[in-house]
Design an enzyme around this catalytic site. Structure first.
Site, PDB file in Angstrom:
ATOM      1  CB  VAL A  77      -0.953   0.005   1.205  1.00 51.44           C
ATOM      2  CG1 VAL A  77      -1.820   1.269   1.188  1.00 51.44           C
ATOM      3  CG2 VAL A  77      -1.837  -1.232   1.193  1.00 51.44           C
ATOM      4  CB  THR A  90       3.782   0.247   4.952  1.00 51.90           C
ATOM      5  OG1 THR A  90       5.139  -0.045   5.316  1.00 51.90           O
ATOM      6  CG2 THR A  90       2.870   0.013   6.126  1.00 51.90           C
ATOM      7  CG  ASP A  91       6.074   2.485  -0.907  1.00 51.04           C
ATOM      8  OD1 ASP A  91       7.187   1.910  -0.879  1.00 51.04           O
ATOM      9  OD2 ASP A  91       5.707   3.176  -1.873  1.00 51.04           O
ATOM     10  CB  ALA A  92      10.130   2.552   1.992  1.00 50.53           C
ATOM     11  CD  GLN A  93       5.589   2.922   8.455  1.00 51.78           C
ATOM     12  OE1 GLN A  93       6.191   2.992   9.516  1.00 51.78           O
ATOM     13  NE2 GLN A  93       4.260   2.804   8.411  1.00 51.78           N
TER      14      GLN A  93
END
Length: 542
Positions: free
Chosen positions: A286, A322-325
């Site tokens: 996401v 998640t995409d990279a936080q």
């Protein structure tokens, strides 16, 4: 790893939907999966010979084993299990893995020295502590400009190359080949395929990472890719829900706003995700995108209403990442602990690359202890990750390292099949015995020169071959777009305009063979390009 059992059915849904035009303004309705449960459940009673997989891969037995493993974990271990962290240097972060009980790591470009070094790192990650399942050793390896491991591994061209081929079977071959090379180096998860639908030149981030602006074509190719990754025994992650190809900003730098309505997204961006979910995709990433109509101002990766669209409307019960936080789309507003907790509260299962892994871990533990984050929600997230890695553990043994770099001919065939004559005659030769190479990067020019000289062409003077590496147009006898093809429209060419979609050594070899008239390019533009004369050169009926 077992084959994706419903792939063939999902591809059948697309039969007849993919037009020969570069983009489709209308889409044929693709049935939505009927299951809306967040909890995986077997579709039929497993048999001892071949246990029935859950819709996203693991069997009911593997999921039950994961539940038992997670139930025996401490809170701190569960908090670590949902984190996949990045690290610095060329050595595995074994102390951090053991300290936080991390679910795994992601390898970035500065962690790469050689295939042998990567295999040692992966082995060290797996032995950092004692667990009855593999850890996630993950990588972005899409092909084209997003590939962390390059030579001596096989370099594949951009995913848009496959869009130009319109060949899902070729997509399967490429994914299987890339997946096998990654498995040989110790990887268990790949953040690919890119299921984004690009909207064209106004898409600044995805570009040639997307197969096409045609949703059905993207769906067909990503589904083919998923089959290849499954055949290779590596966990594939489709990305970037709810669709990053239609926002006019880069989430690495800011929080993009998606102004489209959900109804519009259903007709375009959701289509590939819908079909790949029906085909059994094990995991979905996401993005950090502000889906304004659904949850104004909140990154989708932290938004319960957006994740609910994926879970309920699209029926996905698998692992959500998640995409990279550490990207600005998250870090501009949230600290690492808060971002990790919000992601889990939203229904995410894996927190990828928190800006500070220890702070993210501490934030998760504190949120459960304070009652803010449900212990059941954390356990559910950890269970999905463990179940998927138990399933991956049952894949065929990883290939030997000699498979790495062994697919150069396949890479060549992809670029040859993709090469598109956008302006000019369909039969070569397009140049004489000598060419002058201009434009592109130093590496682009060096690779084209090497390919030309290997084929017997002189380089230094003669027909001008202009390489376009970005969005700026150019002029020459032959103008070649190496990435997206949009700059061809405003370019000037006396002989031909060509879209190559890649800058690998094999892509340049294919280009030289077409320039010399030894091969013919039959690719078709997978996106709209104003100012070109043709979509490509179709093959003659056999």
């Amino acid at each position: 790893m077992r084959r994706l059992l419903t792939i063939a059915a999902a591809i059948t849904l697309l039969a007849g939907c993919t037009s020969e035009d570069s983009s489709s303004k209308e889409r044929t309705s693709v049935p939505t999966p009927t299951s809306t449960s967040n909890q995986p459940s077997p579709t039929s009673t497993p048999t001892p010979e071949e246990p029935e997989p859950l819709p996203w891969g693991p069997t009911a037995e593997e999921f039950a084993e994961a539940e038992s493993i997670v139930a025996d974990m401490s809170l701190a271990q569960q908090a670590g299990q949902v984190i996949v962290a990045n690290y610095s240097g060329l050595e595995a972060p074994t102390e951090l893995i053991a300290e936080l009980s991390l679910g795994g790591v992601i390898v970035m470009g500065d962690n790469v020295e050689s295939p042998e070094q990567l295999r040692r790192v992966a082995a060290a990650v797996q032995s950092a502590d004692e667990r009855p399942y593999p850890l996630i050793v993950s990588i972005d390896q899409e092909g084209g400009r997003v590939a962390r491991v390059r030579e001596p591994a096989t370099e594949f061209p951009s995913y848009m190359s496959l869009g130009a081929t319109r060949d899902a079977e070729l997509a399967t071959e490429v994914a299987q080949a890339s997946g096998r090379e990654l498995r040989a180096m110790g990887f268990t998860m790949v953040f690919a395929p890119d299921a984004d639908v690009t909207t064209g030149a106004d898409d600044p981030t995805i570009g040639s990472r997307s197969a096409s602006s045609n949703p059905e074509l993207v769906a067909e190719l990503t589904t083919g890719s998923l089959q290849g990754y499954a055949d290779a025994g590596i966990v594939a992650v489709a990305k970037h829900f709810p669709g990053h190809g239609s926002v006019p900003a880069d989430s690495h730098e800011e929080l993009p706003v998606q102004a489209a309505t959900v109804e519009q997204l259903q007709q375009r961006d959701f289509v590939p995700f819908e079909v790949t979910i029906a085909a059994g995709v094990p995991a979905v990433m996401v993005a950090h995108i502000n889906l304004a109509e659904v949850d104004e101002g909140v990154p989708s990766s932290l938004s319960g209403p957006v994740v609910d669209l994926l879970r309920t409307e699209l029926g996905f019960s698998g692992l959500v990442v998640t995409d990279a936080q550490d990207m600005a789309g998250t870090t501009d507003e949230y600290g690492p602990g808060e971002a990790a907790v919000l992601a889990l509260e939203a229904g995410i299962d894996v927190v990828l690359m928190p800006a500070d892994a220890r702070a993210a871990h501490a934030g998760i533990v504190e949120a459960v202890e304070d009652g803010r984050l449900s212990a059941d929600r954390l356990a559910e997230a950890a269970t999905r990750g463990v179940a998927l890695m138990l399933h991956q553990q049952n894949a065929d043994a990883a290939p030997d390292l000699d498979v790495v770099g062994s697919h150069g001919e396949l890479s060549y065939q992809v670029s040859l099949a993709a090469l598109t004559i956008a302006t000019g005659r369909c039969e070569g030769p397009y140049v004489g015995d000598s060419i002058e190479v201009v434009g592109g990067t130093e590496q682009d020019r060096a690779r084209l020169t090497a390919a030309a000289e290997a084929a017997g062409l002189a380089v230094g003077s003669g027909d001008v071959v202009r390489l376009l590496g970005g969005s700026d147009p150019g002029s020459g006898d032959v103008v070649v777009a190496l990435d997206t093809p949009y700059a061809l429209g405003a370019s000037q060419a006396t002989t031909a305009k060509i879209a190559l979609y890649g800058r690998t050594p094999q892509a340049f070899a294919a280009l030289v063979d077409v320039l010399r008239g030894e091969e013919t390019g039959h690719g078709r533009l997978p996106v709209d390009v104003d100012g070109v004369e043709q979509l490509g050169c179709p093959r003659s009926p056999s």
